[in-house]
Design a protein around this motif. Structure first.
Motif, PDB file in Angstrom:
ATOM      1  N   ILE A 121       0.827  -1.200   0.000  1.00  0.00           N
ATOM      2  CA  ILE A 121       0.000   0.000   0.000  1.00  0.00           C
ATOM      3  C   ILE A 121       0.869   1.262   0.000  1.00  0.00           C
ATOM      4  O   ILE A 121       0.574   2.225  -0.682  1.00  0.00           O
ATOM      5  CB  ILE A 121      -0.942   0.006   1.220  1.00  0.00           C
ATOM      6  N   ALA A 122       1.954   1.235   0.777  1.00  0.00           N
ATOM      7  CA  ALA A 122       2.839   2.390   0.899  1.00  0.00           C
ATOM      8  C   ALA A 122       4.277   1.896   1.068  1.00  0.00           C
ATOM      9  O   ALA A 122       4.514   0.718   1.345  1.00  0.00           O
ATOM     10  CB  ALA A 122       2.427   3.243   2.098  1.00  0.00           C
ATOM     11  N   ILE A 123       5.218   2.807   0.911  1.00  0.00           N
ATOM     12  CA  ILE A 123       6.634   2.460   1.062  1.00  0.00           C
ATOM     13  C   ILE A 123       6.939   2.199   2.530  1.00  0.00           C
ATOM     14  O   ILE A 123       6.495   2.932   3.405  1.00  0.00           O
ATOM     15  CB  ILE A 123       7.514   3.595   0.521  1.00  0.00           C
ATOM     16  N   GLY A 124       7.699   1.148   2.807  1.00  0.00           N
ATOM     17  CA  GLY A 124       8.089   0.819   4.169  1.00  0.00           C
ATOM     18  C   GLY A 124       8.400  -0.655   4.310  1.00  0.00           C
ATOM     19  O   GLY A 124       8.515  -1.380   3.318  1.00  0.00           O
ATOM     20  N   THR A 125       8.537  -1.105   5.546  1.00  0.00           N
ATOM     21  CA  THR A 125       8.846  -2.502   5.847  1.00  0.00           C
ATOM     22  C   THR A 125       7.798  -3.052   6.796  1.00  0.00           C
ATOM     23  O   THR A 125       7.394  -2.365   7.735  1.00  0.00           O
ATOM     24  CB  THR A 125      10.244  -2.633   6.483  1.00  0.00           C
ATOM     25  N   VAL A 126       7.366  -4.276   6.532  1.00  0.00           N
ATOM     26  CA  VAL A 126       6.409  -4.938   7.413  1.00  0.00           C
ATOM     27  C   VAL A 126       6.940  -6.315   7.795  1.00  0.00           C
ATOM     28  O   VAL A 126       7.751  -6.900   7.085  1.00  0.00           O
ATOM     29  CB  VAL A 126       5.009  -5.099   6.766  1.00  0.00           C
ATOM     30  N   GLU A 127       6.469  -6.792   8.920  1.00  0.00           N
ATOM     31  CA  GLU A 127       6.728  -8.162   9.347  1.00  0.00           C
ATOM     32  C   GLU A 127       5.471  -8.966   9.078  1.00  0.00           C
ATOM     33  O   GLU A 127       4.371  -8.534   9.422  1.00  0.00           O
ATOM     34  CB  GLU A 127       7.076  -8.214  10.832  1.00  0.00           C
ATOM     35  N   VAL A 128       5.650 -10.137   8.466  1.00  0.00           N
ATOM     36  CA  VAL A 128       4.526 -11.016   8.172  1.00  0.00           C
ATOM     37  C   VAL A 128       4.707 -12.307   8.961  1.00  0.00           C
ATOM     38  O   VAL A 128       5.810 -12.861   9.010  1.00  0.00           O
ATOM     39  CB  VAL A 128       4.448 -11.331   6.659  1.00  0.00           C
ATOM     40  N   LYS A 129       3.625 -12.767   9.582  1.00  0.00           N
ATOM     41  CA  LYS A 129       3.639 -14.053  10.282  1.00  0.00           C
ATOM     42  C   LYS A 129       2.261 -14.658  10.219  1.00  0.00           C
ATOM     43  O   LYS A 129       1.289 -14.001   9.816  1.00  0.00           O
ATOM     44  CB  LYS A 129       4.112 -13.895  11.729  1.00  0.00           C
ATOM     45  N   ALA A 130       2.180 -15.918  10.626  1.00  0.00           N
ATOM     46  CA  ALA A 130       0.906 -16.626  10.666  1.00  0.00           C
ATOM     47  C   ALA A 130       0.730 -17.249  12.048  1.00  0.00           C
ATOM     48  O   ALA A 130       1.708 -17.493  12.753  1.00  0.00           O
ATOM     49  CB  ALA A 130       0.863 -17.709   9.592  1.00  0.00           C
ATOM     50  N   SER A 131      -0.518 -17.507  12.399  1.00  0.00           N
ATOM     51  CA  SER A 131      -0.791 -18.206  13.661  1.00  0.00           C
ATOM     52  C   SER A 131      -1.902 -19.230  13.436  1.00  0.00           C
ATOM     53  O   SER A 131      -2.752 -19.073  12.558  1.00  0.00           O
ATOM     54  CB  SER A 131      -1.184 -17.216  14.762  1.00  0.00           C
ATOM     55  N   TYR A 132      -1.837 -20.292  14.235  1.00  0.00           N
ATOM     56  CA  TYR A 132      -2.830 -21.366  14.143  1.00  0.00           C
ATOM     57  C   TYR A 132      -2.908 -22.075  15.489  1.00  0.00           C
ATOM     58  O   TYR A 132      -1.900 -22.561  16.000  1.00  0.00           O
ATOM     59  CB  TYR A 132      -2.435 -22.354  13.046  1.00  0.00           C
ATOM     60  N   GLU A 133      -4.066 -22.079  16.088  1.00  0.00           N
ATOM     61  CA  GLU A 133      -4.316 -22.751  17.363  1.00  0.00           C
ATOM     62  C   GLU A 133      -3.264 -22.417  18.418  1.00  0.00           C
ATOM     63  O   GLU A 133      -2.714 -23.294  19.087  1.00  0.00           O
ATOM     64  CB  GLU A 133      -4.416 -24.263  17.152  1.00  0.00           C
ATOM     65  N   GLY A 134      -2.947 -21.129  18.544  1.00  0.00           N
ATOM     66  CA  GLY A 134      -2.012 -20.666  19.563  1.00  0.00           C
ATOM     67  C   GLY A 134      -0.540 -20.794  19.209  1.00  0.00           C
ATOM     68  O   GLY A 134       0.324 -20.412  20.001  1.00  0.00           O
ATOM     69  N   ILE A 135      -0.228 -21.321  18.056  1.00  0.00           N
ATOM     70  CA  ILE A 135       1.169 -21.467  17.617  1.00  0.00           C
ATOM     71  C   ILE A 135       1.458 -20.382  16.587  1.00  0.00           C
ATOM     72  O   ILE A 135       0.664 -20.171  15.661  1.00  0.00           O
ATOM     73  CB  ILE A 135       1.423 -22.859  17.017  1.00  0.00           C
ATOM     74  N   GLU A 136       2.587 -19.676  16.764  1.00  0.00           N
ATOM     75  CA  GLU A 136       2.971 -18.625  15.822  1.00  0.00           C
ATOM     76  C   GLU A 136       4.133 -19.079  14.959  1.00  0.00           C
ATOM     77  O   GLU A 136       5.022 -19.806  15.409  1.00  0.00           O
ATOM     78  CB  GLU A 136       3.331 -17.345  16.562  1.00  0.00           C
ATOM     79  N   SER A 137       4.121 -18.629  13.714  1.00  0.00           N
ATOM     80  CA  SER A 137       5.181 -18.967  12.762  1.00  0.00           C
ATOM     81  C   SER A 137       6.399 -18.073  12.969  1.00  0.00           C
ATOM     82  O   SER A 137       6.386 -17.157  13.804  1.00  0.00           O
ATOM     83  CB  SER A 137       4.666 -18.757  11.327  1.00  0.00           C
ATOM     84  N   ASN A 138       7.411 -18.335  12.158  1.00  0.00           N
ATOM     85  CA  ASN A 138       8.535 -17.421  12.061  1.00  0.00           C
ATOM     86  C   ASN A 138       8.044 -16.114  11.439  1.00  0.00           C
ATOM     87  O   ASN A 138       6.933 -16.034  10.938  1.00  0.00           O
ATOM     88  CB  ASN A 138       9.643 -18.032  11.191  1.00  0.00           C
ATOM     89  N   ILE A 139       8.882 -15.087  11.475  1.00  0.00           N
ATOM     90  CA  ILE A 139       8.545 -13.781  10.909  1.00  0.00           C
ATOM     91  C   ILE A 139       9.362 -13.570   9.637  1.00  0.00           C
ATOM     92  O   ILE A 139      10.560 -13.869   9.599  1.00  0.00           O
ATOM     93  CB  ILE A 139       8.837 -12.659  11.920  1.00  0.00           C
ATOM     94  N   ILE A 140       8.708 -13.059   8.599  1.00  0.00           N
ATOM     95  CA  ILE A 140       9.395 -12.684   7.362  1.00  0.00           C
ATOM     96  C   ILE A 140       9.246 -11.180   7.196  1.00  0.00           C
ATOM     97  O   ILE A 140       8.139 -10.645   7.261  1.00  0.00           O
ATOM     98  CB  ILE A 140       8.806 -13.421   6.145  1.00  0.00           C
ATOM     99  N   ASN A 141      10.377 -10.491   7.006  1.00  0.00           N
ATOM    100  CA  ASN A 141      10.372  -9.050   6.758  1.00  0.00           C
ATOM    101  C   ASN A 141      10.225  -8.800   5.265  1.00  0.00           C
ATOM    102  O   ASN A 141      10.934  -9.410   4.463  1.00  0.00           O
ATOM    103  CB  ASN A 141      11.660  -8.403   7.258  1.00  0.00           C
ATOM    104  N   VAL A 142       9.313  -7.917   4.910  1.00  0.00           N
ATOM    105  CA  VAL A 142       9.075  -7.559   3.508  1.00  0.00           C
ATOM    106  C   VAL A 142       9.243  -6.050   3.368  1.00  0.00           C
ATOM    107  O   VAL A 142       8.630  -5.286   4.116  1.00  0.00           O
ATOM    108  CB  VAL A 142       7.658  -7.969   3.049  1.00  0.00           C
ATOM    109  N   ARG A 143      10.078  -5.636   2.406  1.00  0.00           N
ATOM    110  CA  ARG A 143      10.302  -4.215   2.148  1.00  0.00           C
ATOM    111  C   ARG A 143       9.488  -3.801   0.932  1.00  0.00           C
ATOM    112  O   ARG A 143       9.628  -4.366  -0.145  1.00  0.00           O
ATOM    113  CB  ARG A 143      11.783  -3.940   1.909  1.00  0.00           C
TER     114      ARG A 143
END
Length: 111
Positions: free
Chosen positions: A45-67
């Protein structure tokens, strides 16, 4: 706007794995920069960096940084690696609020 697709895979206690298609909840750390839908499609949507992750039944994934960038393609390089392999490498970045995507193609040629 460019889009990037994510996938989630569950890793079980016996070492087996299984895709978690349509089961996880996706998270973007800054929805004003990039949003991610329930299918794992991230949209810039705009310039910057975000962290993306997923969750399922209380378990969280690793984080991927996207620029997210507005960089545009200004040049391209090709090279011959050696006598047997030809490698073409190029980076494609679409203008304005896009995600960088890298593509590689390789061909094997023997005499």
């Amino acid at each position: 706007m460019a889009k990037l697709s994510f996938a989630a895979e569950g890793i079980y206690s016996d070492g087996s794995t299984s895709p978690l298609i349509n089961k996880v909840t996706w998270h973007s750390s800054a929805i004003d920069i990039a949003k991610i839908d329930d299918k794992g499609i991230l949209t810039g949507i705009a310039i910057g960096t975000v962290e993306v992750k997923a969750s399922y039944e209380g378990i969280e994934s690793n984080i991927i940084n996207v620029r997210i960038t507005d960089a545009i393609l200004t040049s391209m390089n090709i090279s011959v690696r050696n006598h047997y392999h030809l490698t073409l490498l190029f980076i494609v970045v679409v203008n304005c609020h896009s995600l960088p995507k890298a593509f590689t193609a390789m061909a094997l040629h023997r005499h």
